[in-house]
Design an enzyme around this catalytic site. Structure first.
Site, PDB file in Angstrom:
ATOM      1  N   GLU A 267       0.834  -1.207   0.000  1.00  0.00           N
ATOM      2  CA  GLU A 267       0.000   0.000   0.000  1.00  0.00           C
ATOM      3  C   GLU A 267       0.868   1.256   0.000  1.00  0.00           C
ATOM      4  OE1 GLU A 267      -3.537   2.049   2.731  1.00  0.00           O
ATOM      5  OE2 GLU A 267      -2.328   0.409   3.541  1.00  0.00           O
ATOM      6  N   LYS A 335      -9.552   2.594  -3.334  1.00  0.00           N
ATOM      7  CA  LYS A 335     -10.100   2.123  -2.060  1.00  0.00           C
ATOM      8  C   LYS A 335     -11.465   2.742  -1.792  1.00  0.00           C
ATOM      9  CE  LYS A 335      -8.872   1.417   2.809  1.00  0.00           C
ATOM     10  NZ  LYS A 335      -7.889   1.691   3.881  1.00  0.00           N
ATOM     11  N   CYS A 387      -5.809  -2.731   2.651  1.00  0.00           N
ATOM     12  CA  CYS A 387      -5.690  -2.625   4.109  1.00  0.00           C
ATOM     13  C   CYS A 387      -6.974  -3.055   4.824  1.00  0.00           C
ATOM     14  CB  CYS A 387      -5.282  -1.202   4.482  1.00  0.00           C
ATOM     15  SG  CYS A 387      -4.739  -1.017   6.206  1.00  0.00           S
TER      16      CYS A 387
END
Length: 512
Positions: A267, A335, A387
């Site tokens: 990430e 995301k 995540c």
């Protein structure tokens, strides 16, 4: 008699609730003592027997405070290290979070004692599991949700793991609450019948773990390499460190080109806007294509919206074999589920001026779409999650496709240092592989970087806090689990049936 008298005191029950709640933390990684989940839930149910609704709510709150106070104390690491506030304020914020999450367990216990006050089979085996499913849903939904420490995850290596591909981790939560309630009833009533039923219910799913819901595709086995850069969080967003960071990742990657079909960076490995790194990205893309490899990396993207303002995204892009890289390429993932205060700040205009904690680097992200197409890299189809998103089972399942070869999650748990938080995160990621019967590739900045097999098993991993590359062969799978086909709908039907039956039977009992 003295003990019986003592246990009737509300203060003693509140203290025991704290202890039973804290015991539940042992069920999760890195401890992995899965029976602790049953003991903890059994304590919650037993302590609320023969209590008034407000007393039960207080017991449920204390139990939750014990669980969350011990189980998510890792939040303190990021607040204390990067929040820029005095120590007492840091402690207060962690206590406040634990107290907020405990409201849901308090709600569960209070409503249970209000609607089903008698210590009966109806309460523990029918009402409690249905009510628990509802309150756990609320905890994972209200204010964007925080579904951390669901006890079903404790079974990733336990006897009930076979239930996950069938109905998902929430079905394991449901069954654990039922079994724990029956054990509590057997203990308090000194009756062997609930004990027998609990043992039977616990044993029934065990054979499911031997069902293979997938078919390996050995002819499509590839070599995968994941680069763990181990960049200190204190330096990660330092502009002066950007060039050094790029060198670290490139130098680790160059020897892998032409050998590994898929190379993965974690990430925001590239700590700069994508538009600023066009020369680097195009040069790297050309080198990868020349040598027949593909690279997947985390980066930050900013796009001008219709209001002539920039939307910033936490993004995954692909480079290498296939079509040349383009900034306009749709082969990317943005995301969707952002972390409050970490990636966006609620009530931003009020909170940002108050403390550095509310003004952390990259804390003004925009959301990507809920449903996004899979990433395609070197002919490999990847269902991606960044995540925190990997803990959202229903969202991962909604983005999953029958032609998905692998699940992919990239993360940066450097925020939480050497705490238990990254291990709990890793445990939940493993459950996604088990639910959907696909290998999971997990690339992180400082650990835990690993390859998870389609049955949730750890195939390969490298140590935390090391600058290493994990290289291994991974075989994709095909096939759909029942959970992949239906999601949580069967469980919600079961919850509705249990809830309806519990209310109906309770009303009949009151009329008699």
């Amino acid at each position: 008699m003295a003990f019986a008298s003592l246990i009737e005191r509300q203060r003693i029950r509140l203290l025991l609730a704290l202890l039973f709640g804290a015991c539940g933390t042992l069920a999760f990684s890195p401890y992995d003592v899965w029976p602790a989940a049953i003991i903890s839930l059994m304590g919650l149910q037993a302590l609320t027997f023969n209590r008034r609704p407000l007393q039960s709510a207080a017991i449920g709150f204390c139990w939750g405070f014990g669980l969350f106070g011990s189980g998510i104390n890792w939040v303190y690491v990021s607040i204390a290290t990067f929040g820029g506030m005095p120590g007492p304020v840091n402690i207060f914020l962690v206590v406040l979070l634990a107290a907020y999450l405990s409201l849901y367990t308090g709600l569960f216990a209070g409503v249970l004692s209000r609607l089903w006050p008698k210590t009966t089979w109806l309460r523990v085996a029918i009402a409690a599991p249905a009510l628990w499913q509802v309150t756990e849903f609320l905890r994972g939904w209200v204010l964007t949700g925080f579904p951390w420490l669901q006890f079903g995850y404790s079974q990733i290596d336990g006897p009930l793991k076979g239930l996950a591909p069938l109905m998902g981790v929430e079905a394991i939560n449901f069954l654990l609450m039922m079994v724990s309630g029956l054990l509590a009833l057997a203990l308090v009533k000194r009756n062997w019948r609930p004990l027998v039923v609990a043992v039977v219910l616990f044993a029934l799913p065990f054979p499911l773990r031997y069902i293979r819901w997938f078919t390996p595709q050995p002819e499509k086995t590839i070599q995968v390499s994941m680069v763990q850069g181990d960049i200190p969080q204190s330096l990660k967003w330092d502009e002066g460190q950007l060039l050094n960071t790029l060198k670290i990742y490139y130098n680790a990657t160059a020897p892998l080109m032409g050998k590994s079909s898929l190379i993965i960076w974690p990430e925001s490995a590239i700590t700069d806007l994508e538009i600023n790194q066009q020369p680097f990205l195009k040069a790297l893309d050309g080198e990868l294509r020349d040598k027949g490899s593909s690279l997947v990396t985390g980066i930050v993207d900013a796009r001008l919206n219709k209001q002539n303002r920039y939307d910033t995204y936490n993004t995954i892009i692909t480079l290498g074999k296939g079509a040349p890289y383009s900034y306009e390429s749709a082969d990317r993932y943005n995301k969707n589920h952002l972390v409050p205060f970490g990636e966006f700040v609620p009530l931003e205009s009020i909170l940002r001026p108050l403390a550095p904690f509310f003004d952390l680097p990259m804390s003004s992200f925009s959301r990507g779409p809920y449903i996004q197409p899979p990433l395609s890299a070197n002919g490999i189809e990847l269902t991606a999650a960044i995540c925190y998103e990997i803990i959202l089972g229903e969202q991962v399942r909604d983005n999953f496709r029958p032609d998905t070869d692998y699940l992919l999650t990239i993360s940066n748990d450097a925020w939480f240092g050497k705490s238990i938080g990254p291990w709990q995160h890793f445990q939940m990621a493993r459950m996604r592989a088990l639910e959907l019967a696909r290998p999971l590739l997990r690339s992180t900045n400082n650990g835990i970087t690993a390859v998870i097999g389609p049955q949730g098993e750890i195939q390969a991993m490298i140590p935390q806090f090391t600058r290493e590359v994990l290289t291994t062969n991974v075989t994709p799978t095909t096939g759909l689990t029942p959970y992949a086909r239906t999601g949580n709908w069967p469980l919600w039907v079961l919850t509705a049936l249990f809830g309806f039956a519990a209310v109906l039977m309770s009303l009949r009992q009151r009329r008699k």
